[in-house]
Design an enzyme around this catalytic site. Structure first.
Site, PDB file in Angstrom:
ATOM      1  N   ARG A  84       0.846  -1.190   0.000  1.00 25.52           N
ATOM      2  CA  ARG A  84       0.000   0.000   0.000  1.00 25.52           C
ATOM      3  C   ARG A  84       0.878   1.234   0.000  1.00 25.52           C
ATOM      4  O   ARG A  84       1.710   1.417   0.874  1.00 25.52           O
ATOM      5  CB  ARG A  84      -0.891   0.014   1.230  1.00 25.52           C
ATOM      6  CG  ARG A  84      -1.910   1.121   1.194  1.00 25.52           C
ATOM      7  CD  ARG A  84      -2.917   0.912   2.313  1.00 25.52           C
ATOM      8  NE  ARG A  84      -4.223   1.411   1.908  1.00 25.52           N
ATOM      9  CZ  ARG A  84      -4.737   2.551   2.342  1.00 25.52           C
ATOM     10  NH1 ARG A  84      -4.074   3.314   3.164  1.00 25.52           N
ATOM     11  NH2 ARG A  84      -5.926   2.924   1.933  1.00 25.52           N
ATOM     12  N   ARG A  93      -3.682   4.805  -5.386  1.00 23.89           N
ATOM     13  CA  ARG A  93      -3.337   3.721  -4.468  1.00 23.89           C
ATOM     14  C   ARG A  93      -3.271   2.380  -5.177  1.00 23.89           C
ATOM     15  O   ARG A  93      -3.959   2.136  -6.158  1.00 23.89           O
ATOM     16  CB  ARG A  93      -4.288   3.659  -3.275  1.00 23.89           C
ATOM     17  CG  ARG A  93      -5.720   3.453  -3.585  1.00 23.89           C
ATOM     18  CD  ARG A  93      -6.673   4.644  -3.380  1.00 23.89           C
ATOM     19  NE  ARG A  93      -6.262   5.792  -2.620  1.00 23.89           N
ATOM     20  CZ  ARG A  93      -6.561   5.988  -1.355  1.00 23.89           C
ATOM     21  NH1 ARG A  93      -7.240   5.112  -0.676  1.00 23.89           N
ATOM     22  NH2 ARG A  93      -6.190   7.086  -0.758  1.00 23.89           N
TER      23      ARG A  93
END
Ligand code: ROI
Length: 168
Positions: A84, A93
């Site tokens: 992440r 993301r």
């Protein structure tokens, strides 16, 4: 006691469809958890800054014995293991996993708000949710179809792999 839990998935970096597939596999492998349904993948325009790639979004249904907090931790672990990276608020993301609904519970703690606060206005959550759970009432917000009808516009289309060999 097991609960039925809806999870929202989103990615807009590094082969989003692969990120979503990897996350679905990881969700299916969670302890005391079964993956019951998954929506198609949807291509969506970013909410937030527009100078980022389009997203791929999906929603899945789990049946799990994990508590809300245990599930949240498990999702955070999957996010971490896929790498992440959060570059900026409302930015791009690799993978984002959100607990949308946990049974019909309303949960408000420092760590977790369920139903997810922003789901009522997110086309990229509501359309895939309506696909796998038509008529679903979101506690305190109304039915998924009512919420979709209240959106001014949607920027979400089902994504189709043109060549299934290519996406493997
Ligand atoms: N926009 C879209 N279309 N899909 C997402 O999953 C998504 N996730 C986010 C922000 C950056 C708010 N915008 C998004 O977190």
């Amino acid at each position: 006691m097991s609960e039925r839990v809806y999870i929202g998935l989103g990615s807009n970096l590094n082969h989003p469809e692969r990120q979503l597939n990897d996350a679905l596999q990881a969700l299916a492998a969670l302890p005391d958890t079964r993956l019951l349904m998954q929506s198609r993948f949807y291509a969506s325009k970013p909410q937030g800054p527009q100078d980022q790639p389009d997203f791929m979004n999906a929603v899945c249904l789990l049946e799990t014995d994990l508590s809300p907090v245990a599930l949240l931790k498990a999702l955070q672990q999957i996010e971490q293991s896929q790498g992440r990276i959060k570059k900026r608020h409302w930015g791009e993301r690799l993978i984002d996993l959100d607990i949308l609904l946990y049974g019909d519970q309303s949960i408000q703690t420092a760590e977790l708000t369920v139903p997810h606060k922003e789901m009522a206005t997110r086309d990229f959550v509501l359309l895939p949710l309506a696909e796998i759970s038509p008529g679903r009432v979101i506690p305190g917000m109304g039915s998924v179809e009512t919420l979709i009808a209240q959106l001014e516009q949607t920027f979400v289309v089902p994504w189709v792999a043109l060549d299934s060999n290519q996406s493997a």
